[in-house]
Design a protein around this motif. Structure first.
Motif, mmCIF file in Angstrom:
data_model
loop_
_atom_site.group_PDB
_atom_site.id
_atom_site.type_symbol
_atom_site.label_atom_id
_atom_site.label_comp_id
_atom_site.label_asym_id
_atom_site.label_seq_id
_atom_site.Cartn_x
_atom_site.Cartn_y
_atom_site.Cartn_z
ATOM 1 N N UNK A 83 0.833 -1.210 0.000
ATOM 2 C CA UNK A 83 0.000 0.000 0.000
ATOM 3 C C UNK A 83 0.870 1.263 0.000
ATOM 4 N N UNK A 84 2.008 1.169 0.682
ATOM 5 C CA UNK A 84 2.933 2.304 0.713
ATOM 6 C C UNK A 84 3.551 2.522 -0.678
ATOM 7 N N UNK A 142 1.653 4.681 -2.983
ATOM 8 C CA UNK A 142 1.576 6.126 -2.745
ATOM 9 C C UNK A 142 2.768 6.877 -3.358
ATOM 10 N N UNK A 159 5.020 12.718 -4.015
ATOM 11 C CA UNK A 159 5.214 12.039 -2.728
ATOM 12 C C UNK A 159 6.366 11.058 -2.866
#
Lengths: 177, 510
Positions: B177-178, B181, B192
């Protein structure tokens, strides 16, 4: 067996690696630029921050589990079994795995200057030699034909332009045909 | 329902040689494209749409639907044989398909995948024929809040596929999930974990190279290591494929998974923006949760393959429902098919059921034919595909590497993606070595972007009040089911671990 060779210790190391990554990711989110506008209710940092906190929490959970296991380990525990090794000095298999990684890196580096077909042929021949294939004819046939056929398939049928590097003349030849 | 017109439309489609030929060609092309890691059904349809310009609507639809259905099945071939799913929709097939192949049951896994794909596709086509207006209305009630909860429901499967350690599974999932991003924030375009100068990562990590790296490249490195250590012997496949279809015994075992998978796939496929990639995991998680032997999932059982393959082909019928009923494409392929309709002067939508009813029925028939064509192509190919595992591993590994790297490159024609593929190959190898499961990363990579986008959209619509979601019955149903799945999966895993510990203790005592 030393406790440092067990799965529990490997988990401990894993939890530290992922925990450090989570911490780094969390710290980074505080340097993200903020979005303006009255309708922005979720800043760009929110989602990564939640994810890095999640990573930190579960790394901490694994760390506690591993320390607990290391302190109260019984020989029959699954966690007391030996973990896989990455010692390339003692383990020839790991050394071979690292050699494949090095060849893959060479594949990436040579992809544009040498071209896909030539790099793929060299790397696949090297891997076959590494894992003990000694039939020269088969090595040459597989390492040359497979990349060539794949290139032709992607180039002619799927219209994907693949770098040919020093074998650029092959593309010109195929274009003429 | 005008039964006579429906029968006439089926007869017109099934007896038209041009439609038959185009559908068969499409299915063959789709299976081949789907089997190459990095090539998806969407690419196949996009590549071949120019060839359909000169054809009538029905043959051109036959061609496109053939590629669509064939591509969905084709993805499972490489997932089963080389541990690299050809398409994202086949990502969950490797969980049981590859272990089946390792047990010497590659042919059986392929035939189960093919049969389940066919049945899932037929379920999708039947639901589309009889229930499309009802399902389309239901699917249209899905706003960002409902989509967010659907994704949360999908993510709840993570625990079910985490294996022995839930903490390790969750670490893998949050790592995935990281990774989602990284790049520009999808709502505001703010970088990001990168700067604007890192142009290759502006859109984040590309999914396919990551997938190929984590599974195929990691498997090659591990395979070479096993070979050098003498842990991997060349196994000539002794499996004799008498029938290309699964035997009755297997069909009796897998039919509940096929039925549930087909229905789950059709329903999820009907929701615009959700597709086969999420449906397969939801179906797999559901199948594992209701099984009497959840511990067998992931060890190479046909039920696992049937649950995922019926779901992704069920999506093909599901995705056509909002297209025909509302003029809204359910996924990327149906968006291209919408273009084909418009080129022929037909505007899909509610009015199509009144002004173009014969065409609607012909589309139903064409989808059914596309599934049949996929079955025919699959039957012809099973024996040949199964032979791939008999190729000497010393030659197979370099071949897989060469094909995989090309698949990673072909997505964006970017050498950077090849580097990403290799880097994640190393990460996957290390994670596998230390028993961090890779499947949760896969699920997170698929659902992560959807999760964030819908969460942000929902929060912006609700002016930051997340708890307004309790007013949506659909979202609450998904939240409740997700909670149940999480609790039940934790209980199940605890039971499995206890059983394994007892077996180990008994083994030590002997």
């Amino acid at each position: 067996m030393k406790k440092t060779q067990t799965k529990a210790f490997a988990n401990l190391v894993g939890s530290i690696v992922f925990g450090t990554l989570g911490l780094w990711a969390l710290v980074q989110t505080y340097s993200f630029q903020e979005a303006g506008g009255a309708t922005t209710y979720v800043q760009p940092a929110v989602f990564p921050r939640i994810m890095s906190i999640g990573l930190l929490i579960f790394s901490a959970a694994l760390l506690i589990q591993s320390v607990w296991k290391l302190l109260r380990m019984k020989p029959e525990d699954d966690m007391a079994q030996p973990a896989e090794s990455i010692n390339f000095v003692k383990d020839k298999g790991v050394l071979a795995g690292l050699a494949v990684i090095a060849l893959c890196i060479l594949f990436v580096v040579g992809f544009e200057p040498l071209g896909y077909v030539l790099t793929a042929a060299l790397v696949s021949a090297a891997i076959m030699l590494l894992i003990g294939k000694r039939n020269a004819l088969q090595i040459i046939l597989v390492s040359v034909l497979v990349p060539l056929v794949m290139w032709l398939l992607f180039y002619k049928l799927l219209a994907v332009n693949i770098p040919m590097g020093v074998l650029q003349f092959l593309r010109d030849l195929v274009d003429k045909i | 329902m005008n039964w006579q017109l429906l029968a006439e439309s089926y007869a017109a489609v099934f007896t038209n040689p041009q439609v038959l030929l185009m559908t068969l060609l499409g299915a063959a092309g789709g299976v081949l494209l789907g089997a190459i890691p990095g090539m998806t059904a969407t690419m196949g349809v996009a590549l071949l749409i120019p060839f359909s310009f000169g054809m009538d609507l029905v043959p051109s639809l036959g061609l496109l639907l053939g590629i669509y259905c064939g591509g969905m099945y084709g993805g499972s071939i490489s997932a089963i044989l080389i541990h690299a799913p050809g398409t994202p929709s086949a990502a969950a097939t490797l969980l049981d398909g590859y272990p089946m192949c390792q047990k010497g049951e590659a042919g059986r896994a392929l035939s189960v995948a093919m049969f389940s794909s066919f049945c899932g596709g037929v379920i999708g086509a039947l639901v589309m024929t009889f229930l499309s207006p009802i399902i389309a209305n239901m699917a249209m009630k899905f706003g960002p809040g409902e989509m967010f909860m659907l994704v949360v429901f999908g993510l709840s499967v993570i625990i079910a596929i985490s294996g022995k350690s839930i903490a390790k599974g969750m670490i893998s999932a949050f790592f995935g999930l990281l990774l989602c991003t990284v790049g520009l924030d999808p709502t505001n375009g703010i970088p990001r974990y990168i700067t604007y100068k890192q142009t290759d990562l502006l859109e984040g990590f590309e999914f396919i190279p990551l997938l190929i790296g984590l599974f195929a490249v990691a498997e090659i490195i591990a395979g070479v290591e096993r070979m050098i250590n003498g842990k991997e012997k060349q196994e000539r496949s002794t499996e004799k494929i008498k029938n290309v279809l699964p035997d009755w015994h297997t069909i009796l075992k897998i039919w509940p998974n096929i039925l549930s998978g087909g229905l789950i796939g059709t329903f999820i496929g009907a929701i615009p923006g959700a597709g086969g990639d999420i449906a397969v995991f939801v179906s797999y998680g559901f199948s594992k949760s209701v099984s009497k032997h959840p511990e067998q999932y992931g060890t190479g059982i046909p039920q696992g393959v049937a649950a995922t393959e019926s779901a992704n082909n069920g999506c093909s019928g599901g995705a056509m429902i909002p297209l025909l009923s509302l003029g809204v494409p359910g996924d990327a392929v149906t968006a291209i098919i919408l273009g084909a309709f418009i080129m022929k002067g037909i505007q899909p939508g509610p009015m199509m059921y009144i002004s173009e009813l014969p065409t609607v029925y012909k589309v139903f028939a064409a989808l059914m034919l596309a599934n049949l064509a996929m079955l025919v192509v699959g039957c012809c190919g099973v024996r040949f595909f199964a032979k791939i595992v008999s190729v000497e591993k010393k030659m197979l590994y370099p071949i897989i590497l060469v094909v995989s790297i090309l698949g990673a490159f072909s997505i964006n024609k970017s050498v950077f993606d090849v580097g990403v593929c290799v880097a994640f190959g190393v990460i996957g190898w290390l994670m596998n070595k230390y028993e961090f499961p890779l499947s949760p990363i896969l699920l997170a990579l698929i659902l992560g972007p959807m999760c964030e986008q819908n969460f942000v959209r929902y929060m912006n619509i609700q002016h930051g009040n997340f708890f307004a979601i309790v007013k949506s019955p659909i979202a609450m149903v998904f939240a409740g089911v997700a909670l149940l799945v999480i609790v039940y999966s934790i209980y199940n895993q605890h039971k499995i671990n206890k059983r394994e510990a007892a077996a180990r203790a008994a083994g030590n005592a002997e």
